[in-house]
Design a protein around this motif. Structure first.
Motif, PDB file in Angstrom:
ATOM      1  N   VAL A 109       0.872  -1.172  -0.049  1.00 11.53           N
ATOM      2  CA  VAL A 109       0.018  -0.093   0.092  1.00 11.53           C
ATOM      3  C   VAL A 109       0.880   1.182  -0.003  1.00 11.53           C
ATOM      4  N   HIS A 110       0.421   2.370  -0.618  1.00 12.69           N
ATOM      5  CA  HIS A 110       1.007   3.629  -0.432  1.00 12.69           C
ATOM      6  C   HIS A 110       0.191   4.707   0.112  1.00 12.69           C
ATOM      7  N   PRO A 111       0.608   5.183   1.218  1.00 12.95           N
ATOM      8  CA  PRO A 111      -0.235   6.270   1.807  1.00 12.95           C
ATOM      9  C   PRO A 111      -0.078   7.574   1.171  1.00 12.95           C
ATOM     10  N   SER A 112      -1.376   8.304   1.246  1.00 13.73           N
ATOM     11  CA  SER A 112      -1.033   9.789   1.049  1.00 13.73           C
ATOM     12  C   SER A 112      -1.427  10.346   2.345  1.00 13.73           C
ATOM     13  N   ILE A 113      -0.524  11.338   2.531  1.00 14.60           N
ATOM     14  CA  ILE A 113      -0.459  11.897   4.029  1.00 14.60           C
ATOM     15  C   ILE A 113      -0.728  13.437   3.936  1.00 14.60           C
ATOM     16  N   GLY A 114      -1.664  13.993   4.694  1.00 16.27           N
ATOM     17  CA  GLY A 114      -1.856  15.258   5.076  1.00 16.27           C
ATOM     18  C   GLY A 114      -1.649  15.668   6.248  1.00 16.27           C
ATOM     19  N   VAL A 115      -0.913  17.155   6.142  1.00 14.74           N
ATOM     20  CA  VAL A 115      -0.253  17.506   7.409  1.00 14.74           C
ATOM     21  C   VAL A 115      -0.850  19.101   7.602  1.00 14.74           C
ATOM     22  N   ALA A 116      -1.338  19.137   9.175  1.00  9.56           N
ATOM     23  CA  ALA A 116      -1.887  20.510   9.381  1.00  9.56           C
ATOM     24  C   ALA A 116      -1.290  20.939  10.801  1.00  9.56           C
ATOM     25  N   VAL A 117      -1.081  22.079  11.141  1.00 10.82           N
ATOM     26  CA  VAL A 117      -0.384  22.420  12.130  1.00 10.82           C
ATOM     27  C   VAL A 117      -1.148  23.430  12.910  1.00 10.82           C
ATOM     28  N   CYS A 118      -1.616  23.231  14.200  1.00 11.85           N
ATOM     29  CA  CYS A 118      -2.005  24.284  15.013  1.00 11.85           C
ATOM     30  C   CYS A 118      -0.982  25.189  15.661  1.00 11.85           C
ATOM     31  N   PRO A 119      -0.977  26.460  15.962  1.00  6.67           N
ATOM     32  CA  PRO A 119      -2.043  27.322  15.499  1.00  6.67           C
ATOM     33  C   PRO A 119      -1.972  27.772  13.954  1.00  6.67           C
ATOM     34  N   ASP A 120      -1.036  27.507  13.070  1.00  5.88           N
ATOM     35  CA  ASP A 120      -0.713  27.988  11.944  1.00  5.88           C
ATOM     36  C   ASP A 120      -2.034  27.814  10.821  1.00  5.88           C
ATOM     37  N   HIS A 121      -2.388  26.651  11.032  1.00  8.83           N
ATOM     38  CA  HIS A 121      -3.556  26.104  10.062  1.00  8.83           C
ATOM     39  C   HIS A 121      -4.737  26.047  10.667  1.00  8.83           C
ATOM     40  N   GLY A 122      -4.888  26.680  11.850  1.00 10.16           N
ATOM     41  CA  GLY A 122      -6.196  26.451  12.750  1.00 10.16           C
ATOM     42  C   GLY A 122      -6.139  26.430  13.977  1.00 10.16           C
ATOM     43  N   HIS A 123      -7.277  26.767  14.927  1.00  7.42           N
ATOM     44  CA  HIS A 123      -7.191  26.609  16.148  1.00  7.42           C
ATOM     45  C   HIS A 123      -8.210  25.691  16.704  1.00  7.42           C
ATOM     46  N   ASP A 124      -9.245  25.440  15.765  1.00  6.08           N
ATOM     47  CA  ASP A 124     -10.372  24.890  16.032  1.00  6.08           C
ATOM     48  C   ASP A 124     -10.011  23.358  15.663  1.00  6.08           C
ATOM     49  N   PRO A 125     -10.431  22.317  16.601  1.00  7.11           N
ATOM     50  CA  PRO A 125     -10.135  20.949  16.293  1.00  7.11           C
ATOM     51  C   PRO A 125     -10.746  20.514  14.971  1.00  7.11           C
ATOM     52  N   GLY A 126     -12.027  20.626  14.580  1.00  8.07           N
ATOM     53  CA  GLY A 126     -12.639  20.347  13.412  1.00  8.07           C
ATOM     54  C   GLY A 126     -11.830  21.013  12.272  1.00  8.07           C
ATOM     55  N   LYS A 127     -11.664  22.140  12.370  1.00 10.03           N
ATOM     56  CA  LYS A 127     -10.871  23.001  11.056  1.00 10.03           C
ATOM     57  C   LYS A 127      -9.589  22.313  10.872  1.00 10.03           C
ATOM     58  N   LEU A 128      -8.846  21.948  12.086  1.00  6.00           N
ATOM     59  CA  LEU A 128      -7.537  21.290  11.870  1.00  6.00           C
ATOM     60  C   LEU A 128      -7.813  19.989  11.169  1.00  6.00           C
ATOM     61  N   LEU A 129      -8.582  19.227  11.463  1.00  7.32           N
ATOM     62  CA  LEU A 129      -8.965  17.974  11.156  1.00  7.32           C
ATOM     63  C   LEU A 129      -9.170  17.996   9.512  1.00  7.32           C
ATOM     64  N   GLN A 130     -10.021  18.953   9.185  1.00  4.82           N
ATOM     65  CA  GLN A 130     -10.389  19.348   7.886  1.00  4.82           C
ATOM     66  C   GLN A 130      -9.399  19.508   6.972  1.00  4.82           C
ATOM     67  N   ARG A 131      -8.421  20.488   7.433  1.00  2.40           N
ATOM     68  CA  ARG A 131      -7.473  20.759   6.795  1.00  2.40           C
ATOM     69  C   ARG A 131      -6.362  19.915   6.634  1.00  2.40           C
ATOM     70  N   ALA A 132      -6.119  19.131   7.286  1.00  5.51           N
ATOM     71  CA  ALA A 132      -5.216  17.888   7.401  1.00  5.51           C
ATOM     72  C   ALA A 132      -5.739  16.939   6.216  1.00  5.51           C
ATOM     73  N   ASP A 133      -6.952  16.723   6.460  1.00  4.27           N
ATOM     74  CA  ASP A 133      -7.888  15.862   5.267  1.00  4.27           C
ATOM     75  C   ASP A 133      -7.855  16.364   3.861  1.00  4.27           C
ATOM     76  N   ILE A 134      -7.985  17.500   3.821  1.00  2.00           N
ATOM     77  CA  ILE A 134      -8.040  18.491   2.638  1.00  2.00           C
ATOM     78  C   ILE A 134      -6.540  18.168   1.817  1.00  2.00           C
ATOM     79  N   ALA A 135      -5.534  18.279   2.890  1.00  2.00           N
ATOM     80  CA  ALA A 135      -4.082  18.427   2.294  1.00  2.00           C
ATOM     81  C   ALA A 135      -3.694  16.555   1.783  1.00  2.00           C
ATOM     82  N   MET A 136      -4.418  15.786   2.590  1.00  2.00           N
ATOM     83  CA  MET A 136      -4.227  14.152   2.150  1.00  2.00           C
ATOM     84  C   MET A 136      -4.856  14.227   0.685  1.00  2.00           C
ATOM     85  N   HIS A 137      -5.861  14.679   0.737  1.00  2.00           N
ATOM     86  CA  HIS A 137      -6.687  14.599  -0.717  1.00  2.00           C
ATOM     87  C   HIS A 137      -5.832  15.068  -1.723  1.00  2.00           C
TER      88      HIS A 137
END
Length: 180
Positions: A109-137
């Motif tokens: 298998v090959h992974p696709s990995i998205g990275v998000a950093v708090c506070p740079d990419h968001g302070h809200d847990p949902g927003k941080l997870l969303q942004r890491a997910d978008i980066a993964m996509h």
């Protein structure tokens, strides 16, 4: 639920201490193919092996690894700089790209990995997870192993959503013309 709680706590603790929190979200490319070809039993074995490999590459015991969806995992790291997170992401990719033998079947298998950093990419847990997910996509779409969140992804997402809405309206109103 435990992972969501840990993410909430890590962000709150990081805000108090002034330290970053990094979230990696990864998806296993071709996982569906493994399930379809070899069966869900092998798919389940693959998920367990992936979880074990992820635990083997995290930095310390306080980092968290969780399965957050069918073939999606997340890694939460507190007090971690982006450069450290990228090294962990590279280690994750290397660990998962080593062939696995499951019930006599060679699986890779090959992974696709998205990275998000708090506070740079968001302070809200949902927003941080969303942004890491978008980066993964974005990593998956661009056939890259690792992508770190960038604000341009938000702009592209809004444009894509508007375009999909406009396209649906055009189809509903019979406003499309086929030219070939």
């Amino acid at each position: 639920l435990l992972f969501a709680d840990r993410l909430d706590q890590a962000i709150a603790s990081g805000a108090r201490a002034g330290t970053p929190v990094v979230l990696l979200v990864l998806n296993l490319d071709r996982f569906g193919h493994v399930n379809e070809t070899l069966g869900q039993h092998i798919g389940d074995m693959l998920l367990r092996e992936v979880a074990a490999r992820l635990r083997s590459v995290i930095r310390r015991a306080s980092d968290s690894v969780a399965r957050i969806g069918g073939n999606e995992f997340a890694i939460l790291m507190s007090g971690c700089r982006l450069s450290d997170a990228q090294r962990v992401a590279e280690a994750v990719a290397r660990a998962l790209e080593v062939k696995m033998t499951l019930n006599g079947h060679a699986v890779d298998v090959h992974p696709s990995i998205g990275v998000a950093v708090c506070p740079d990419h968001g302070h809200d847990p949902g927003k941080l997870l969303q942004r890491a997910d978008i980066a993964m996509h974005a990593a998956k779409q661009d056939k890259l192993r690792i992508v770190t969140w960038d604000d341009r992804y938000e702009e592209n997402g809004e444009k894509r959503l508007a375009l999909m809405s406009d396209l649906k309206k055009a189809v509903d109103n019979d406003e499309l013309t086929l030219i070939y």
